[in-house]
Design a protein around this motif. Structure first.
Motif, PDB file in Angstrom:
ATOM      1  N   LEU A   9       2.027  38.931  17.241  1.00  0.00           N
ATOM      2  CA  LEU A   9       2.930  38.656  16.121  1.00  0.00           C
ATOM      3  C   LEU A   9       2.433  37.423  15.384  1.00  0.00           C
ATOM      4  CD1 LEU A   9       6.791  38.652  16.135  1.00  0.00           C
ATOM      5  CD2 LEU A   9       5.582  36.646  15.320  1.00  0.00           C
ATOM      6  N   THR A  10       2.275  37.533  14.068  1.00  0.00           N
ATOM      7  CA  THR A  10       1.810  36.388  13.291  1.00  0.00           C
ATOM      8  C   THR A  10       2.429  36.407  11.906  1.00  0.00           C
ATOM      9  OG1 THR A  10      -0.171  35.082  12.776  1.00  0.00           O
ATOM     10  CG2 THR A  10      -0.282  37.465  12.311  1.00  0.00           C
ATOM     11  N   GLY A  11       2.166  35.375  11.148  1.00  0.00           N
ATOM     12  CA  GLY A  11       2.699  35.241   9.791  1.00  0.00           C
ATOM     13  C   GLY A  11       2.482  33.817   9.338  1.00  0.00           C
ATOM     14  N   GLY A  12       2.516  33.605   8.046  1.00  0.00           N
ATOM     15  CA  GLY A  12       2.334  32.257   7.514  1.00  0.00           C
ATOM     16  C   GLY A  12       3.523  31.365   7.844  1.00  0.00           C
ATOM     17  N   ILE A  13       3.342  30.075   7.641  1.00  0.00           N
ATOM     18  CA  ILE A  13       4.440  29.125   7.867  1.00  0.00           C
ATOM     19  C   ILE A  13       5.626  29.516   6.982  1.00  0.00           C
ATOM     20  CG2 ILE A  13       3.533  27.489   6.142  1.00  0.00           C
ATOM     21  CD1 ILE A  13       4.634  25.231   7.976  1.00  0.00           C
ATOM     22  N   GLY A  14       6.829  29.493   7.560  1.00  0.00           N
ATOM     23  CA  GLY A  14       8.029  29.825   6.792  1.00  0.00           C
ATOM     24  C   GLY A  14       8.286  31.305   6.626  1.00  0.00           C
ATOM     25  N   SER A  15       7.463  32.146   7.276  1.00  0.00           N
ATOM     26  CA  SER A  15       7.651  33.598   7.113  1.00  0.00           C
ATOM     27  C   SER A  15       8.810  34.131   7.960  1.00  0.00           C
ATOM     28  CB  SER A  15       6.366  34.349   7.462  1.00  0.00           C
ATOM     29  OG  SER A  15       5.977  34.085   8.797  1.00  0.00           O
ATOM     30  N   GLY A  16       9.209  33.374   8.993  1.00  0.00           N
ATOM     31  CA  GLY A  16      10.336  33.802   9.826  1.00  0.00           C
ATOM     32  C   GLY A  16       9.926  34.405  11.153  1.00  0.00           C
ATOM     33  N   LYS A  17       8.785  33.973  11.673  1.00  0.00           N
ATOM     34  CA  LYS A  17       8.277  34.521  12.946  1.00  0.00           C
ATOM     35  C   LYS A  17       9.275  34.335  14.090  1.00  0.00           C
ATOM     36  CE  LYS A  17       4.573  31.954  12.749  1.00  0.00           C
ATOM     37  NZ  LYS A  17       4.734  31.383  11.392  1.00  0.00           N
ATOM     38  N   SER A  18       9.847  33.150  14.194  1.00  0.00           N
ATOM     39  CA  SER A  18      10.772  32.857  15.295  1.00  0.00           C
ATOM     40  C   SER A  18      12.026  33.708  15.209  1.00  0.00           C
ATOM     41  CB  SER A  18      11.167  31.369  15.296  1.00  0.00           C
ATOM     42  OG  SER A  18      10.031  30.569  15.504  1.00  0.00           O
ATOM     43  N   THR A  19      12.539  33.877  13.996  1.00  0.00           N
ATOM     44  CA  THR A  19      13.734  34.703  13.788  1.00  0.00           C
ATOM     45  C   THR A  19      13.475  36.137  14.219  1.00  0.00           C
ATOM     46  OG1 THR A  19      14.398  33.316  11.929  1.00  0.00           O
ATOM     47  CG2 THR A  19      15.396  35.500  12.062  1.00  0.00           C
ATOM     48  N   VAL A  20      12.330  36.675  13.803  1.00  0.00           N
ATOM     49  CA  VAL A  20      11.971  38.050  14.151  1.00  0.00           C
ATOM     50  C   VAL A  20      11.772  38.189  15.656  1.00  0.00           C
ATOM     51  CG1 VAL A  20      10.166  39.805  13.925  1.00  0.00           C
ATOM     52  CG2 VAL A  20      10.979  38.588  11.898  1.00  0.00           C
ATOM     53  N   ALA A  21      11.095  37.219  16.263  1.00  0.00           N
ATOM     54  CA  ALA A  21      10.854  37.265  17.713  1.00  0.00           C
ATOM     55  C   ALA A  21      12.168  37.308  18.484  1.00  0.00           C
ATOM     56  CB  ALA A  21      10.013  36.064  18.140  1.00  0.00           C
ATOM     57  N   LYS A  22      13.150  36.519  18.044  1.00  0.00           N
ATOM     58  CA  LYS A  22      14.462  36.507  18.718  1.00  0.00           C
ATOM     59  C   LYS A  22      15.147  37.866  18.622  1.00  0.00           C
ATOM     60  CE  LYS A  22      15.390  31.574  18.143  1.00  0.00           C
ATOM     61  NZ  LYS A  22      16.062  30.565  17.296  1.00  0.00           N
ATOM     62  N   LEU A  23      15.021  38.511  17.473  1.00  0.00           N
ATOM     63  CA  LEU A  23      15.629  39.834  17.303  1.00  0.00           C
ATOM     64  C   LEU A  23      14.981  40.853  18.237  1.00  0.00           C
ATOM     65  CD1 LEU A  23      16.020  40.009  13.408  1.00  0.00           C
ATOM     66  CD2 LEU A  23      17.854  39.763  15.101  1.00  0.00           C
ATOM     67  N   PHE A  24      13.654  40.812  18.349  1.00  0.00           N
ATOM     68  CA  PHE A  24      12.970  41.716  19.274  1.00  0.00           C
ATOM     69  C   PHE A  24      13.399  41.444  20.717  1.00  0.00           C
ATOM     70  CE2 PHE A  24       9.785  42.659  15.925  1.00  0.00           C
ATOM     71  CZ  PHE A  24       9.642  44.025  16.131  1.00  0.00           C
ATOM     72  N   CYS A  25      13.503  40.170  21.074  1.00  0.00           N
ATOM     73  CA  CYS A  25      13.911  39.809  22.441  1.00  0.00           C
ATOM     74  C   CYS A  25      15.322  40.305  22.748  1.00  0.00           C
ATOM     75  CB  CYS A  25      13.820  38.297  22.647  1.00  0.00           C
ATOM     76  SG  CYS A  25      12.131  37.692  22.742  1.00  0.00           S
ATOM     77  N   SER A  26      16.184  40.300  21.724  1.00  0.00           N
ATOM     78  CA  SER A  26      17.563  40.780  21.928  1.00  0.00           C
ATOM     79  C   SER A  26      17.591  42.275  22.234  1.00  0.00           C
ATOM     80  CB  SER A  26      18.429  40.482  20.695  1.00  0.00           C
ATOM     81  OG  SER A  26      18.098  41.355  19.617  1.00  0.00           O
ATOM     82  N   LEU A  27      16.495  42.972  21.890  1.00  0.00           N
ATOM     83  CA  LEU A  27      16.391  44.405  22.158  1.00  0.00           C
ATOM     84  C   LEU A  27      15.608  44.683  23.450  1.00  0.00           C
ATOM     85  CD1 LEU A  27      15.598  45.592  18.517  1.00  0.00           C
ATOM     86  CD2 LEU A  27      17.776  45.807  19.718  1.00  0.00           C
ATOM     87  N   GLY A  28      15.171  43.615  24.119  1.00  0.00           N
ATOM     88  CA  GLY A  28      14.510  43.797  25.414  1.00  0.00           C
ATOM     89  C   GLY A  28      13.021  43.519  25.458  1.00  0.00           C
TER      90      GLY A  28
END
Length: 202
Positions: free
Chosen positions: A7-26
């Motif tokens: 998982l990657t993306g530029g600064i401010g792209s929302g990587k952490s937010t997306v990662a948390k959503l995936f983690c909430s799904l397992g």
């Protein structure tokens, strides 16, 4: 072996937010920035090599790397960044491989902000997911989150791979120009894809 989605993306792209959503799904998550932080905490594996290479001035009173002091050095002396990376990168890589081996998740996100720039983890990724958003959105988020001005935000972005280059490496793209409401369905759809793909290799 867990299925690896880099998982990657530029600064401010929302990587952490997306990662948390995936983690909430397992999903599993390995974050190279978190590993680097742990390595430079008191008693971290990188502390003694940093002390040997740079001197005790770069270790704070608690035994962690003195981040502000190191940041000033790296800004003044680009070769110092390379020396620090020569210490950290092999240790991070070792930790990543160990954590992937131990992962019990069907698939694991491997969050690497500079995935494209370094190329190190492309070899072990089954798939590359890029979190993408427009430049104006990136700048606004970075300014809000970090308290930087526009020129400072642009200077950080200039050191990262161009958006087009990142997208060229992508197997999957999540568009994060909008709100959480537009983000979540994209995560759910890809979670289904990754679970299906992982079932074919396990």
């Amino acid at each position: 072996m867990t299925y690896v989605v880099a998982l990657t993306g530029g600064i401010g792209s929302g990587k952490s937010t997306v990662a948390k959503l995936f983690c909430s799904l397992g999903a599993g998550l390995i974050d190279t920035d978190d590993i680097a932080h742990r390595l430079t905490q008191p008693n971290g594996q990188a502390i003694e090599p940093i002390r040997t290479t740079f001197g005790s001035h770069y270790i704070d009173q608690h035994g962690a790397m003195a981040r502000d002091v190191m940041r000033h050095l790296i800004f003044a002396d680009p070769s110092a960044k390379q020396r620090l990376e020569q210490i950290l990168h092999p240790l991070i890589h070792e930790q990543v491989l160990m954590m992937l081996k131990q992962s019990q998740h069907a698939y694991t996100l491997l969050a690497v902000p500079l995935l494209v720039e370094t190329g190190t983890y492309l070899k072990i990724a089954n798939r590359v997911l890029v979190i993408d958003c427009g430049e104006a959105v990136q700048i606004a988020r970075v300014m809000t989150r970090s308290g930087l001005n526009e020129s400072e935000a642009r200077a950080i972005m200039a050191k990262q791979a161009p958006r087009e280059t990142r997208l060229a490496f992508a197997d999957d793209v999540i568009n994060n120009n909008g709100t959480a409401e537009t983000l979540y369905p994209q995560v759910v759809a890809l979670d289904k894809v990754y679970n299906e793909l992982s079932s074919k290799i396990n």
